[in-house]
Design a protein around this motif. Structure first.
Motif, mmCIF file in Angstrom:
data_model
loop_
_atom_site.group_PDB
_atom_site.id
_atom_site.type_symbol
_atom_site.label_atom_id
_atom_site.label_comp_id
_atom_site.label_asym_id
_atom_site.label_seq_id
_atom_site.Cartn_x
_atom_site.Cartn_y
_atom_site.Cartn_z
ATOM 1 N N VAL A 81 29.342 38.785 50.280
ATOM 2 C CA VAL A 81 29.257 40.190 50.677
ATOM 3 C C VAL A 81 27.791 40.587 50.771
ATOM 4 N N LEU A 82 27.478 41.409 51.754
ATOM 5 C CA LEU A 82 26.121 41.911 51.972
ATOM 6 C C LEU A 82 26.134 43.421 51.920
ATOM 7 N N ASP A 83 25.251 43.994 51.089
ATOM 8 C CA ASP A 83 25.108 45.440 50.973
ATOM 9 C C ASP A 83 23.849 45.871 51.715
ATOM 10 N N LEU A 84 24.022 46.672 52.768
ATOM 11 C CA LEU A 84 22.894 47.168 53.542
ATOM 12 C C LEU A 84 22.294 48.394 52.861
ATOM 13 N N GLY A 85 21.023 48.313 52.504
ATOM 14 C CA GLY A 85 20.385 49.407 51.787
ATOM 15 C C GLY A 85 20.864 49.448 50.354
ATOM 16 N N SER A 86 20.630 48.377 49.617
ATOM 17 C CA SER A 86 21.283 48.192 48.313
ATOM 18 C C SER A 86 20.670 49.007 47.189
ATOM 19 N N GLY A 87 19.501 49.613 47.396
ATOM 20 C CA GLY A 87 18.936 50.504 46.398
ATOM 21 C C GLY A 87 18.807 49.867 45.032
ATOM 22 N N GLY A 88 19.265 50.582 44.009
ATOM 23 C CA GLY A 88 19.170 50.084 42.642
ATOM 24 C C GLY A 88 20.184 49.024 42.280
ATOM 25 N N GLY A 89 21.082 48.678 43.208
ATOM 26 C CA GLY A 89 21.959 47.533 43.018
ATOM 27 C C GLY A 89 23.364 47.808 42.536
ATOM 28 N N ILE A 90 23.771 49.072 42.431
ATOM 29 C CA ILE A 90 25.085 49.353 41.866
ATOM 30 C C ILE A 90 26.211 48.682 42.645
ATOM 31 N N ASP A 91 26.172 48.746 43.983
ATOM 32 C CA ASP A 91 27.262 48.177 44.773
ATOM 33 C C ASP A 91 27.192 46.653 44.824
ATOM 34 N N VAL A 92 25.995 46.092 44.723
ATOM 35 C CA VAL A 92 25.855 44.638 44.656
ATOM 36 C C VAL A 92 26.458 44.124 43.348
ATOM 37 N N LEU A 93 26.151 44.790 42.253
ATOM 38 C CA LEU A 93 26.674 44.340 40.960
ATOM 39 C C LEU A 93 28.192 44.486 40.877
ATOM 40 N N LEU A 94 28.721 45.583 41.408
ATOM 41 C CA LEU A 94 30.177 45.736 41.432
ATOM 42 C C LEU A 94 30.825 44.702 42.346
ATOM 43 N N SER A 95 30.186 44.421 43.484
ATOM 44 C CA SER A 95 30.710 43.408 44.395
ATOM 45 C C SER A 95 30.707 42.032 43.748
ATOM 46 N N ALA A 96 29.646 41.720 43.031
ATOM 47 C CA ALA A 96 29.546 40.423 42.369
ATOM 48 C C ALA A 96 30.685 40.217 41.386
ATOM 49 N N ARG A 97 31.077 41.271 40.690
ATOM 50 C CA ARG A 97 32.197 41.171 39.761
ATOM 51 C C ARG A 97 33.503 40.918 40.510
ATOM 52 N N ARG A 98 33.639 41.522 41.690
ATOM 53 C CA ARG A 98 34.888 41.383 42.449
ATOM 54 C C ARG A 98 35.015 40.016 43.120
ATOM 55 N N VAL A 99 33.911 39.455 43.620
ATOM 56 C CA VAL A 99 34.000 38.162 44.312
ATOM 57 C C VAL A 99 33.932 36.998 43.345
ATOM 58 N N GLY A 100 33.522 37.254 42.101
ATOM 59 C CA GLY A 100 33.552 36.231 41.078
ATOM 60 C C GLY A 100 32.481 35.163 41.230
ATOM 61 N N PRO A 101 32.475 34.202 40.312
ATOM 62 C CA PRO A 101 31.416 33.186 40.300
ATOM 63 C C PRO A 101 31.408 32.276 41.512
ATOM 64 N N THR A 102 32.508 32.172 42.229
ATOM 65 C CA THR A 102 32.527 31.333 43.431
ATOM 66 C C THR A 102 32.079 32.103 44.669
ATOM 67 N N GLY A 103 31.879 33.408 44.530
ATOM 68 C CA GLY A 103 31.386 34.221 45.630
ATOM 69 C C GLY A 103 29.937 34.592 45.402
ATOM 70 N N LYS A 104 29.404 35.409 46.305
ATOM 71 C CA LYS A 104 28.010 35.827 46.153
ATOM 72 C C LYS A 104 27.822 37.199 46.785
ATOM 73 N N ALA A 105 26.967 37.999 46.157
ATOM 74 C CA ALA A 105 26.670 39.338 46.662
ATOM 75 C C ALA A 105 25.175 39.434 46.951
ATOM 76 N N TYR A 106 24.852 39.789 48.202
ATOM 77 C CA TYR A 106 23.467 39.985 48.623
ATOM 78 C C TYR A 106 23.194 41.489 48.741
#
Length: 299
Positions: A81-106
């Motif tokens: 998953v890619l977050d456009l304009g990720s700012g302080g990272g809240i949506d990246v960190l939440l995405s990382a939890r949802r996609v799990g260790p086999t996924g990745k959040a940018y």
């Protein structure tokens, strides 16, 4: 004579750099039309309490969006998953939890101060499947067809070249990939001048597209299954909205276009990269990124 679009982009950059600095110093940022501490239409109150509670306080405090894209993007285990304009990272960190260790959040952001804050928040959260990239959402520093889902939270309206954002989003998505973003959208009856009367550009109001303009922009980029659903009013005739769209599974890729180098790109700069992951991800290597986008730090 200066370029108005460059001037506006610099104004946006300065606004969000200041917001990051404010959070770092113990304050709260806000994206709304007025510089207030709390605005029910923008910010962390739009996230569920159980989501806020598992994140670093500064990630929550830096939330500037008009919704919660991770709740509407349908993220699945193992996705990128890619977050456009990720700012302080809240949506990246939440995405990382949802996609799990086999996924990745940018996370992609153009502001050094926000990138530094996001990296610190990722470290505090112990998130290992995240990476923050420095760059513009109009020229995404990732290879084509490498992302499953693109999210964004009240950022596309800040772009001075929205067709480029839509085209770049389409490019980096895999065939069958999807978009799930929140953004501010205007009623079709409002003129550009009327939108500007309701709030400034950096406050996420004046730069908003209308419903029809948003749909037309996505269609022009090649997206299908477009849905634009307003969630709540942020000003008279202006709405926070969920925008969903898909890249067709049989999409024909456009020829690669060489993108201009971004000043102060993040190649080799650990403030916006995850050094330990530089060579462990064969799907998105530094060499392939450079060939596709000029220069980027990849996992």
């Amino acid at each position: 004579m200066s370029d108005p679009s460059i001037d506006l982009r610099e104004t946006v950059r300065q606004r969000y750099a200041a917001a990051a600095t404010q959070v770092t110093q113990g304050g709260t940022a806000c994206c709304g039309p007025q510089p207030v501490e709390v605005d029910e239409n923008f910010g962390s109150t739009l996230y569920a309490a159980d989501e806020r509670d598992v994140l670093p306080a500064q990630a929550v405090a830096a939330s500037l969006g008009c919704g919660n894209p991770t709740a509407v993007a349908g993220l699945r285990e193992g996705e990128r998953v890619l977050d456009l304009g990720s700012g302080g990272g809240i949506d990246v960190l939440l995405s990382a939890r949802r996609v799990g260790p086999t996924g990745k959040a940018y996370g992609l952001d153009m502001t050094d101060e926000m990138l530094a804050l996001a990296l610190a928040n990722a470290t505090k959260a112990g998130a290992r499947n995240v990476e923050f990239l420095k760059g513009a959402i109009e020229a995404i520093p990732l290879p084509a067809a490498t992302i499953d889902v693109v999210i964004s939270n009240c950022v596309i309206n800040l772009s001075v070249d929205k067709p480029a954002v839509f085209a770049e989003t389409f490019r980096v998505l895999k065939p069958g990939g999807r978009v799930g973003v929140f953004d501010v959208v205007a009623d079709d009856t409002l003129t550009v001048e009327q939108r500007a009367e309701r709030g400034d550009y950096v406050g996420c109001i004046a730069g908003a597209l209308s419903f029809a303009e948003y749909r037309a922009g996505l269609e022009a980029a090649g997206f299908t299954a477009i849905e634009i659903t307003p969630t709540h009013a942020v000003a008279d005739g202006m709405h926070s909205a969920v925008i969903r769209a898909a890249k067709p599974a049989t999409a024909v890729e456009m020829p690669a276009v060489e993108m201009p180098a971004v000043e102060d790109s993040c190649c080799g700069v650990t403030a916006c990269c995850t050094p330990a992951e530089r060579t462990t991800d064969p799907a998105v290597t530094a060499d392939s990124a450079k060939s596709a986008a000029g220069c980027a730090c990849q996992g």
